[in-house]
Design a protein around this motif. Sequence first.
Motif, PDB file in Angstrom:
ATOM      1  N   THR A  54       0.806  -1.223   0.000  1.00  0.00           N
ATOM      2  CA  THR A  54       0.000   0.000   0.000  1.00  0.00           C
ATOM      3  C   THR A  54       0.837   1.269   0.000  1.00  0.00           C
ATOM      4  O   THR A  54       0.334   2.345  -0.316  1.00  0.00           O
ATOM      5  CB  THR A  54      -0.930   0.007   1.224  1.00  0.00           C
ATOM      6  N   PHE A  55       2.112   1.154   0.347  1.00  0.00           N
ATOM      7  CA  PHE A  55       2.987   2.323   0.386  1.00  0.00           C
ATOM      8  C   PHE A  55       4.427   1.856   0.248  1.00  0.00           C
ATOM      9  O   PHE A  55       4.833   0.879   0.865  1.00  0.00           O
ATOM     10  CB  PHE A  55       2.813   3.079   1.709  1.00  0.00           C
ATOM     11  N   LEU A  56       5.184   2.564  -0.579  1.00  0.00           N
ATOM     12  CA  LEU A  56       6.590   2.255  -0.818  1.00  0.00           C
ATOM     13  C   LEU A  56       7.339   3.576  -0.855  1.00  0.00           C
ATOM     14  O   LEU A  56       7.165   4.363  -1.784  1.00  0.00           O
ATOM     15  CB  LEU A  56       6.713   1.509  -2.158  1.00  0.00           C
ATOM     16  N   ASP A  57       8.140   3.842   0.193  1.00  0.00           N
ATOM     17  CA  ASP A  57       8.897   5.085   0.196  1.00  0.00           C
ATOM     18  C   ASP A  57      10.294   4.848  -0.368  1.00  0.00           C
ATOM     19  O   ASP A  57      10.574   3.774  -0.910  1.00  0.00           O
ATOM     20  CB  ASP A  57       8.924   5.702   1.604  1.00  0.00           C
ATOM     21  N   ALA A  82       3.816  -5.573 -10.140  1.00  0.00           N
ATOM     22  CA  ALA A  82       3.204  -4.325  -9.679  1.00  0.00           C
ATOM     23  C   ALA A  82       2.055  -4.026 -10.647  1.00  0.00           C
ATOM     24  O   ALA A  82       2.308  -3.707 -11.815  1.00  0.00           O
ATOM     25  CB  ALA A  82       4.219  -3.189  -9.668  1.00  0.00           C
ATOM     26  N   PRO A  83       0.811  -4.180 -10.191  1.00  0.00           N
ATOM     27  CA  PRO A  83      -0.335  -3.952 -11.082  1.00  0.00           C
ATOM     28  C   PRO A  83      -0.295  -2.572 -11.735  1.00  0.00           C
ATOM     29  O   PRO A  83       0.088  -1.576 -11.103  1.00  0.00           O
ATOM     30  CB  PRO A  83      -1.540  -4.088 -10.148  1.00  0.00           C
ATOM     31  N   GLU A  84      -0.677  -2.533 -13.002  1.00  0.00           N
ATOM     32  CA  GLU A  84      -0.628  -1.300 -13.805  1.00  0.00           C
ATOM     33  C   GLU A  84      -1.326  -0.117 -13.142  1.00  0.00           C
ATOM     34  O   GLU A  84      -0.870   1.006 -13.256  1.00  0.00           O
ATOM     35  CB  GLU A  84      -1.272  -1.542 -15.178  1.00  0.00           C
ATOM     36  N   ASP A  85      -2.447  -0.374 -12.477  1.00  0.00           N
ATOM     37  CA  ASP A  85      -3.246   0.727 -11.932  1.00  0.00           C
ATOM     38  C   ASP A  85      -2.900   1.057 -10.487  1.00  0.00           C
ATOM     39  O   ASP A  85      -3.576   1.853  -9.852  1.00  0.00           O
ATOM     40  CB  ASP A  85      -4.738   0.404 -12.047  1.00  0.00           C
ATOM     41  N   GLY A  86      -1.833   0.488  -9.959  1.00  0.00           N
ATOM     42  CA  GLY A  86      -1.488   0.695  -8.552  1.00  0.00           C
ATOM     43  C   GLY A  86      -0.539   1.852  -8.320  1.00  0.00           C
ATOM     44  O   GLY A  86       0.196   2.285  -9.209  1.00  0.00           O
ATOM     45  N   THR A  91       4.888   4.706  -9.088  1.00  0.00           N
ATOM     46  CA  THR A  91       6.186   5.122  -8.554  1.00  0.00           C
ATOM     47  C   THR A  91       7.327   4.436  -9.291  1.00  0.00           C
ATOM     48  O   THR A  91       8.311   5.084  -9.664  1.00  0.00           O
ATOM     49  CB  THR A  91       6.265   4.813  -7.046  1.00  0.00           C
ATOM     50  N   LEU A  92       7.202   3.132  -9.518  1.00  0.00           N
ATOM     51  CA  LEU A  92       8.264   2.394 -10.216  1.00  0.00           C
ATOM     52  C   LEU A  92       8.440   2.896 -11.648  1.00  0.00           C
ATOM     53  O   LEU A  92       9.573   3.034 -12.124  1.00  0.00           O
ATOM     54  CB  LEU A  92       7.965   0.897 -10.198  1.00  0.00           C
ATOM     55  N   LEU A  94       7.652   5.909 -12.701  1.00  0.00           N
ATOM     56  CA  LEU A  94       8.137   7.285 -12.596  1.00  0.00           C
ATOM     57  C   LEU A  94       9.655   7.340 -12.457  1.00  0.00           C
ATOM     58  O   LEU A  94      10.309   8.173 -13.081  1.00  0.00           O
ATOM     59  CB  LEU A  94       7.466   7.988 -11.412  1.00  0.00           C
ATOM     60  N   ILE A  95      10.208   6.429 -11.672  1.00  0.00           N
ATOM     61  CA  ILE A  95      11.661   6.448 -11.476  1.00  0.00           C
ATOM     62  C   ILE A  95      12.404   5.607 -12.512  1.00  0.00           C
ATOM     63  O   ILE A  95      13.618   5.548 -12.502  1.00  0.00           O
ATOM     64  CB  ILE A  95      12.059   5.997 -10.057  1.00  0.00           C
ATOM     65  N   GLY A  96      11.664   4.941 -13.397  1.00  0.00           N
ATOM     66  CA  GLY A  96      12.290   4.116 -14.424  1.00  0.00           C
ATOM     67  C   GLY A  96      12.874   2.839 -13.872  1.00  0.00           C
ATOM     68  O   GLY A  96      13.916   2.359 -14.329  1.00  0.00           O
ATOM     69  N   PHE A  97      12.207   2.246 -12.882  1.00  0.00           N
ATOM     70  CA  PHE A  97      12.721   1.042 -12.225  1.00  0.00           C
ATOM     71  C   PHE A  97      12.753  -0.135 -13.189  1.00  0.00           C
ATOM     72  O   PHE A  97      11.730  -0.624 -13.633  1.00  0.00           O
ATOM     73  CB  PHE A  97      11.865   0.676 -11.010  1.00  0.00           C
TER      74      PHE A  97
END
Length: 115
Positions: A54-57, A82-86, A91-92, A94-97
């Motif tokens: 539910t949260f990943l900092d 990591a589900p597409e709509d989550g 976040t992943l 966004l950072i290009g993980f």
Amino acid sequence: MTAANRITVTVERGSEVVRLHGDVDHVNADQVEREVLTATRAAASVVVDLSAVTFLDSAGLRCLDRLVAAFTKRQAQVRVVAPEDGVVRFTLDLIGFLPETLASTLDEALRGLGH
């Protein structure tokens, strides 16, 4: 809640599937990392399922990055669900993980590992 309550490990189609639950953050990221590495020490392929996170900092992101690096170093195949709509996927992305490791579903991740 302890990290042990946040982690479940099963074997599905020949891969260790690590499901993380709840928050992975500065409070528990180091413990989560240790417990995942301990639980999967002999695995040839690992799926880290973040569907119930539910949260990943930033500490959670570093934990995930170190896990993938550790699996890669020991030549274990790895995928991250990591589900597409989550929020976590946003976040992943966004950072290009490591896009080559990401999957939207467990089935997709297992297929990506050749199972």
